[in-house]
Scaffold this motif. Structure first.
Motif, PDB file in Angstrom:
ATOM      1  N   ALA A  17       0.852  -1.189   0.000  1.00 17.89           N
ATOM      2  CA  ALA A  17       0.000   0.000   0.000  1.00 17.89           C
ATOM      3  C   ALA A  17       0.886   1.237   0.000  1.00 17.89           C
ATOM      4  O   ALA A  17       0.739   2.137   0.819  1.00 17.89           O
ATOM      5  CB  ALA A  17      -0.929  -0.010   1.211  1.00 17.89           C
ATOM      6  N   ALA A  18       1.825   1.245  -0.948  1.00 17.97           N
ATOM      7  CA  ALA A  18       2.869   2.277  -0.952  1.00 17.97           C
ATOM      8  C   ALA A  18       2.366   3.656  -1.348  1.00 17.97           C
ATOM      9  O   ALA A  18       3.081   4.642  -1.181  1.00 17.97           O
ATOM     10  CB  ALA A  18       4.004   1.845  -1.892  1.00 17.97           C
ATOM     11  N   GLY A  19       1.170   3.765  -1.908  1.00 23.27           N
ATOM     12  CA  GLY A  19       0.603   5.073  -2.203  1.00 23.27           C
ATOM     13  C   GLY A  19       1.121   5.687  -3.486  1.00 23.27           C
ATOM     14  O   GLY A  19       1.466   4.988  -4.439  1.00 23.27           O
TER      15      GLY A  19
ATOM     16  N   ASP B 118      -3.520   3.509  -4.090  1.00 19.97           N
ATOM     17  CA  ASP B 118      -2.972   4.054  -5.328  1.00 19.97           C
ATOM     18  C   ASP B 118      -1.952   3.127  -5.968  1.00 19.97           C
ATOM     19  O   ASP B 118      -1.678   3.239  -7.170  1.00 19.97           O
ATOM     20  CB  ASP B 118      -2.321   5.413  -5.055  1.00 19.97           C
ATOM     21  CG  ASP B 118      -3.334   6.491  -4.712  1.00 19.97           C
ATOM     22  OD1 ASP B 118      -4.540   6.228  -4.824  1.00 19.97           O
ATOM     23  OD2 ASP B 118      -2.915   7.598  -4.316  1.00 19.97           O
ATOM     24  N   ALA B 119      -1.365   2.229  -5.193  1.00 19.53           N
ATOM     25  CA  ALA B 119      -0.357   1.315  -5.730  1.00 19.53           C
ATOM     26  C   ALA B 119      -0.972   0.188  -6.547  1.00 19.53           C
ATOM     27  O   ALA B 119      -0.256  -0.515  -7.260  1.00 19.53           O
ATOM     28  CB  ALA B 119       0.477   0.723  -4.586  1.00 19.53           C
ATOM     29  N   ALA B 120      -2.286   0.001  -6.457  1.00 18.25           N
ATOM     30  CA  ALA B 120      -2.941  -1.163  -7.063  1.00 18.25           C
ATOM     31  C   ALA B 120      -3.926  -0.764  -8.147  1.00 18.25           C
ATOM     32  O   ALA B 120      -4.698   0.193  -7.987  1.00 18.25           O
ATOM     33  CB  ALA B 120      -3.657  -1.976  -5.992  1.00 18.25           C
TER      34      ALA B 120
ATOM     35  N   ASP C 138       3.684   5.168  -6.527  1.00 17.70           N
ATOM     36  CA  ASP C 138       5.054   5.157  -6.016  1.00 17.70           C
ATOM     37  C   ASP C 138       5.920   4.297  -6.942  1.00 17.70           C
ATOM     38  O   ASP C 138       5.571   3.150  -7.230  1.00 17.70           O
ATOM     39  CB  ASP C 138       5.059   4.579  -4.600  1.00 17.70           C
ATOM     40  CG  ASP C 138       6.389   4.772  -3.899  1.00 17.70           C
ATOM     41  OD1 ASP C 138       7.432   4.534  -4.530  1.00 17.70           O
ATOM     42  OD2 ASP C 138       6.386   5.139  -2.717  1.00 17.70           O
ATOM     43  N   PRO C 139       7.041   4.822  -7.439  1.00 23.54           N
ATOM     44  CA  PRO C 139       7.895   4.046  -8.348  1.00 23.54           C
ATOM     45  C   PRO C 139       8.368   2.720  -7.760  1.00 23.54           C
ATOM     46  O   PRO C 139       8.771   1.820  -8.500  1.00 23.54           O
ATOM     47  CB  PRO C 139       9.083   4.990  -8.592  1.00 23.54           C
ATOM     48  CG  PRO C 139       8.542   6.355  -8.349  1.00 23.54           C
ATOM     49  CD  PRO C 139       7.539   6.183  -7.244  1.00 23.54           C
TER      50      PRO C 139
ATOM     51  N   THR D 133       2.318  -4.928 -13.873  1.00 23.62           N
ATOM     52  CA  THR D 133       1.737  -3.615 -13.607  1.00 23.62           C
ATOM     53  C   THR D 133       0.985  -3.112 -14.829  1.00 23.62           C
ATOM     54  O   THR D 133       1.183  -3.581 -15.949  1.00 23.62           O
ATOM     55  CB  THR D 133       2.817  -2.581 -13.238  1.00 23.62           C
ATOM     56  OG1 THR D 133       3.714  -2.424 -14.349  1.00 23.62           O
ATOM     57  CG2 THR D 133       3.592  -3.003 -12.010  1.00 23.62           C
ATOM     58  N   THR D 134       0.126  -2.139 -14.595  1.00 21.91           N
ATOM     59  CA  THR D 134      -0.515  -1.409 -15.675  1.00 21.91           C
ATOM     60  C   THR D 134      -0.526   0.057 -15.286  1.00 21.91           C
ATOM     61  O   THR D 134      -0.998   0.422 -14.193  1.00 21.91           O
ATOM     62  CB  THR D 134      -1.949  -1.915 -15.954  1.00 21.91           C
ATOM     63  OG1 THR D 134      -2.531  -1.115 -16.991  1.00 21.91           O
ATOM     64  CG2 THR D 134      -2.822  -1.854 -14.716  1.00 21.91           C
ATOM     65  N   LYS D 135       0.082   0.889 -16.123  1.00 17.98           N
ATOM     66  CA  LYS D 135       0.218   2.318 -15.837  1.00 17.98           C
ATOM     67  C   LYS D 135       0.865   2.549 -14.484  1.00 17.98           C
ATOM     68  O   LYS D 135       0.479   3.460 -13.736  1.00 17.98           O
ATOM     69  CB  LYS D 135      -1.143   3.020 -15.916  1.00 17.98           C
ATOM     70  CG  LYS D 135      -1.762   2.986 -17.308  1.00 17.98           C
ATOM     71  CD  LYS D 135      -3.064   3.754 -17.373  1.00 17.98           C
ATOM     72  CE  LYS D 135      -3.639   3.725 -18.792  1.00 17.98           C
ATOM     73  NZ  LYS D 135      -4.940   4.450 -18.869  1.00 17.98           N
ATOM     74  N   GLY D 136       1.843   1.704 -14.145  1.00 19.36           N
ATOM     75  CA  GLY D 136       2.595   1.875 -12.915  1.00 19.36           C
ATOM     76  C   GLY D 136       1.937   1.308 -11.674  1.00 19.36           C
ATOM     77  O   GLY D 136       2.505   1.367 -10.586  1.00 19.36           O
ATOM     78  N   ARG D 137       0.729   0.740 -11.824  1.00 17.28           N
ATOM     79  CA  ARG D 137       0.014   0.179 -10.670  1.00 17.28           C
ATOM     80  C   ARG D 137       0.029  -1.344 -10.752  1.00 17.28           C
ATOM     81  O   ARG D 137      -0.047  -1.926 -11.829  1.00 17.28           O
ATOM     82  CB  ARG D 137      -1.434   0.690 -10.647  1.00 17.28           C
ATOM     83  CG  ARG D 137      -1.526   2.197 -10.622  1.00 17.28           C
ATOM     84  CD  ARG D 137      -2.959   2.684 -10.874  1.00 17.28           C
ATOM     85  NE  ARG D 137      -3.802   2.494  -9.709  1.00 17.28           N
ATOM     86  CZ  ARG D 137      -5.113   2.758  -9.700  1.00 17.28           C
ATOM     87  NH1 ARG D 137      -5.708   3.185 -10.810  1.00 17.28           N
ATOM     88  NH2 ARG D 137      -5.814   2.576  -8.607  1.00 17.28           N
TER      89      ARG D 137
END
Length: 429
Positions: free
Chosen positions: A105-107, A299-301, A265-266, A275-279
């Protein structure tokens, strides 16, 4: 059994709270977070405007999540085979911690765009250090303007540009004029001095994600306060003297507030998971596919939106909080406590604080504006905050009775809060 939760924001905090409720003392719950507090981000604009003390939006994790172990640090990697999370503590020491279940849940962090000068001269709005910097910076600009003999310099220091007309940018721009007016009132040299606030966005209207009527109301409130609302407009480039806009105008200014949006979060993109679009890709039960011991939320998912097939849930606090609760419940179910659930959440409405007795709200999709919306907005925030309610209410009452505090403390300097940072919760040393 140990459950490690990476992140103590809306998703991580509520995952820990839900998990503790479901499992009692039978499971060790560890929250790995850069700070010892949960940040109630929606009230951050009031911190920057001198209404709320920054401690009001920082809710102690150890105090409010009894029975949950807090570990201070920034996660740097995960070994999924050996079930270990690596992290760096506040003194830059490397550590490892094992887990039986992991919740990611890194945000999110500031969203960047390839615009020349923006990384160097703009500042984001994702953490307490950034809000404190902006509060001091605005105060400093008004004070320097009062001392300036060059009218052009004075005008530039009294000009404030906010980019992004979503929730955060709109609230920052709405709070700004009253704050700078209170600051300027202390300086007779600024009598009659125009103070400009500009709000830019490439969208066609303010708050484009909201009901058109309420978005129009918000735009009218901003314009009535003197905010120059420029739609279909953004920054072409920025430098130390100001910003050049995509409409061809040049705005001399010393303040550029970046509220364009957020990106995951990178850290999550470096885990080697899909991932998709960084999530992180997850199931509707918030599991990472192929790894029954790993969950992700907030936001991480990239959580499938079952109310809109083929789409993912938006990166909002409302979704993050509810996903966190479900993640805690489903982790507990995977350990033999209760039954798992599926994430399906219909939007319950929104609240946007427009300062000075105004707001726009849509509770249960009933449109409100003006003082009724203000009452609903503040009531909602008090209910949603997991702590500090009495102190927050006291600050609101004090501001209404005796005004806001208008001093710069100089605690956070520009270099400590760069726009391009993976940890907006922490000032750069």
């Amino acid at each position: 059994m140990r459950v490690v939760i990476v992140g103590g924001g809306f998703a991580g905090y509520h995952a820990a709270k839900s998990l503790r409720k479901e499992t009692g003392e039978e499971v060790e719950i560890v929250v790995l977070n850069p700070t010892d507090y949960f940040l109630y981000l929606p009230l951050l604009p009031e911190v920057a405007a001198g209404i709320l003390d920054p401690r009001r939006v920082a809710v102690s994790i150890p105090e409010t999540l009894r029975g949950v172990r807090l570990v201070l640090g920034v996660a740097t990697g995960v070994d999924f085979d050996s079930r270990h999370v690596t992290f760096t503590d506040p003194e830059d020491n490397e550590h490892r911690i094992g887990y039986d279940r992991l919740v990611l849940a890194a945000g999110s962090v500031n969203k960047l765009l390839p615009i020349p000068g923006v990384p160097e001269y703009a500042h984001g709005f994702r953490g307490v250090p950034e809000a404190l910097y902006l509060r001091d910076h605005i105060t400093r600009q008004i004070e320097l303007a009062a001392a300036a003999e060059d009218p052009a310099e004075r005008d530039a220091r009294c000009t404030f540009v906010v980019v992004g007309a979503g929730y955060t940018g709109t609230e920052v721009a709405a709070q700004g004029p009253a704050f700078t007016a209170a600051l300027a009132a202390r300086h007779p040299e600024l009598a009659g001095q125009p103070i400009r606030w500009l709000l830019l966005d490439v969208a066609e209207r303010v708050l484009p994600e909201l009901d058109k009527r309420l978005a129009r109301t918000a735009g009218e409130v901003l314009r009535a306060r003197g905010v120059e609302v420029l739609m279909k407009t953004s920054v072409d480039h920025a430098d130390e003297k100001g910003v050049a806009l995509t409409n061809g105008d040049t705005v001399p200014a010393r303040t550029l507030v970046w509220c364009v949006g957020v990106r995951p979060d990178p850290f999550v993109a470096e885990l080697g998971l899909e991932t998709t679009k960084g999530r992180l890709v997850v199931t509707p039960q918030l599991n990472v596919p192929g790894r029954d011991d790993v969950f992700a939320c907030g936001d991480a998912a990239a959580v499938p939106d079952l109310t809109r097939p083929g789409q993912y849930t938006a990166m909002t606090a409302q979704h993050a909080q509810r996903q966190g609760k479900l993640a805690g419940r489903n982790v507990a179910a995977s350990l033999g406590h209760g039954r798992p659930g599926t994430y399906r959440h219909h939007d319950l409405g929104f609240v946007v604080d427009l300062g000075a007795g105004a707001a726009a709200a849509n509770p249960l999709h009933v449109p409100l504006s003006g003082r009724p919306a203000k009452a609903v907005t503040r009531g909602y925030h008090l209910m949603a905050m997991p702590g500090n309610r009495v102190r927050t209410t006291a600050d609101w009452l004090l501001e209404a009775l005796i005004g806001r505090q208008t001093v710069q403390l100089g605690l956070v300097r520009s270099g400590a809060v760069p726009l391009d940072t993976d940890t907006p919760e922490l000032p750069r040393r």
